[in-house]
Every structure is written in C-alpha cells, then in structure tokens.
Scaffold this motif. Structure first.
Motif, short mmCIF file in Angstrom:
data_model
loop_
_atom_site.label_atom_id
_atom_site.label_comp_id
_atom_site.label_asym_id
_atom_site.label_seq_id
_atom_site.Cartn_x
_atom_site.Cartn_y
_atom_site.Cartn_z
N GLY A 14 15.87 2.71 -70.54
CA GLY A 14 16.03 1.26 -70.46
C GLY A 14 15.30 0.73 -69.24
O GLY A 14 14.12 0.98 -69.06
N ASN A 15 16.03 0.03 -68.37
CA ASN A 15 15.44 -0.49 -67.13
C ASN A 15 15.76 0.39 -65.94
O ASN A 15 15.81 -0.09 -64.81
CB ASN A 15 15.94 -1.92 -66.88
CG ASN A 15 15.36 -2.91 -67.85
OD1 ASN A 15 14.27 -2.68 -68.39
ND2 ASN A 15 16.06 -3.99 -68.10
N GLN A 16 16.00 1.67 -66.19
CA GLN A 16 16.32 2.60 -65.12
C GLN A 16 15.41 3.81 -65.19
O GLN A 16 15.00 4.24 -66.27
CB GLN A 16 17.77 3.06 -65.21
CG GLN A 16 18.77 1.94 -65.03
CD GLN A 16 20.19 2.45 -65.18
OE1 GLN A 16 20.45 3.33 -65.99
NE2 GLN A 16 21.10 1.88 -64.40
N VAL A 17 15.12 4.37 -64.02
CA VAL A 17 14.42 5.64 -63.94
C VAL A 17 15.45 6.66 -63.46
O VAL A 17 16.10 6.47 -62.43
CB VAL A 17 13.22 5.58 -62.97
CG1 VAL A 17 12.59 6.95 -62.81
CG2 VAL A 17 12.18 4.59 -63.48
N VAL A 18 15.62 7.72 -64.25
CA VAL A 18 16.64 8.73 -63.98
C VAL A 18 15.96 10.03 -63.57
O VAL A 18 14.98 10.44 -64.17
CB VAL A 18 17.51 8.97 -65.24
CG1 VAL A 18 18.59 10.00 -64.96
CG2 VAL A 18 18.12 7.67 -65.72
N ASP A 89 16.91 1.44 -60.43
CA ASP A 89 16.72 0.30 -61.31
C ASP A 89 15.29 -0.21 -61.20
O ASP A 89 14.72 -0.26 -60.12
CB ASP A 89 17.68 -0.84 -60.96
CG ASP A 89 19.11 -0.53 -61.37
OD1 ASP A 89 19.28 0.12 -62.40
OD2 ASP A 89 20.04 -0.94 -60.65
N VAL A 90 14.72 -0.58 -62.34
CA VAL A 90 13.42 -1.23 -62.39
C VAL A 90 13.67 -2.64 -62.88
O VAL A 90 14.11 -2.84 -64.01
CB VAL A 90 12.45 -0.49 -63.34
CG1 VAL A 90 11.12 -1.22 -63.42
CG2 VAL A 90 12.26 0.94 -62.89
N GLU A 94 8.87 -6.49 -62.40
CA GLU A 94 8.51 -5.81 -61.17
C GLU A 94 7.27 -4.94 -61.41
O GLU A 94 7.18 -4.26 -62.43
CB GLU A 94 9.67 -4.93 -60.71
CG GLU A 94 9.46 -4.24 -59.38
CD GLU A 94 10.68 -3.45 -58.96
OE1 GLU A 94 10.79 -2.27 -59.36
OE2 GLU A 94 11.54 -4.02 -58.27
N SER A 95 6.35 -4.98 -60.49
CA SER A 95 5.13 -4.19 -60.63
C SER A 95 5.46 -2.72 -60.45
O SER A 95 6.11 -2.33 -59.48
CB SER A 95 4.11 -4.63 -59.58
OG SER A 95 2.96 -3.84 -59.68
N THR A 96 5.03 -1.90 -61.40
CA THR A 96 5.27 -0.47 -61.34
C THR A 96 4.07 0.26 -61.92
O THR A 96 3.33 -0.29 -62.72
CB THR A 96 6.56 -0.08 -62.09
OG1 THR A 96 6.68 1.33 -62.10
CG2 THR A 96 6.56 -0.57 -63.51
N ASN A 97 3.88 1.48 -61.51
CA ASN A 97 2.76 2.25 -62.04
C ASN A 97 3.20 3.21 -63.13
O ASN A 97 2.47 4.11 -63.50
CB ASN A 97 2.05 3.01 -60.92
CG ASN A 97 2.96 4.00 -60.24
OD1 ASN A 97 4.14 4.06 -60.51
ND2 ASN A 97 2.41 4.78 -59.32
#
Length: 115
Positions: A14-18, A89-90, A94-97
């Motif tokens: 989802g909107n999380q990086v685990v 959380d992302v 938000e800018s992410t690579n």
C-alpha cells in the motif's frame, strides 16, 4: 556467521515500505509470488520497545509462510545477521525513487506450431 542465511526483504504494501528478516525465501508455485518463511524479529532488551517492530510482530504473529507479490518487492539481500524490522510510510505525492516493476497480469500463453 550462522549456518543458515538471513535475508532482508524490502517490499511495498500500500502506502508503506516494509523491511523484514527471514531465514527462508524462494519463488512460489503460485505464479507471481515469493514465499517468505521463518520470519525473524529481534528479541532485544524489554526496556526499549520499537513500536514499528512491535506492529510487525503483531501483524505476522501466527504466520507460518507469507506470500509477497513479485511486483511489490523492492529488494532482497542476504545479510550476516538479522536487524530491526521496520515500516516506513510513503505519503501520496511524495517524491520517491521506488517504482513497481511492470509485469503482465497473466502469464504468456505458449505459441502453437500453427502460429
């Protein structure tokens, strides 16, 4: 180093990086998934409690095997020892690579000799 390897698996949910640690990881028989077994959570000092790691412990309690979609996997590393499991959380916009790898929704059909 221990006799069995430890893997750090980073994936998007989802909107999380685990980020989790496990002893076994392999491609699943279910198309498009990896299987993660023997999840490792550090048994650190009971005085210091990491809320993110506690949340993951609760979420994965009783889980024998987890199936993670290949397109959600960001990175898999074999590491010398386990670390602390994390959730980041992302925020939307938000800018992410990190970008999901494009994959077809169904496996390709084998061509017949008539084609």
């Amino acid at each position: 180093m221990s006799s069995s390897p430890v893997y750090k698996v980073i994936f998007q949910n989802g909107n999380q990086v685990v980020e989790i640690f496990a002893r076994q990881i392999y491609q699943s028989d279910m198309w498009g998934f990896i299987e993660v077994e023997e999840l490792l959570f550090g048994e650190r000092s009971q005085i210091l409690v990491d809320p993110a790691e506690e949340k993951l412990k609760t979420e994965f309690s009783g889980v024998q095997r987890s199936y993670i979609p290949l397109h959600s996997v960001i990175r898999i590393d074999e590491v010398a020892k386990e670390g602390v499991a994390k959730i980041s959380d992302v925020k939307p916009g938000e800018s992410t690579n990190v970008t999901s790898f494009p994959m077809p929704s169904t496996p390709a059909k084998p061509r017949s000799s008539d084609d």
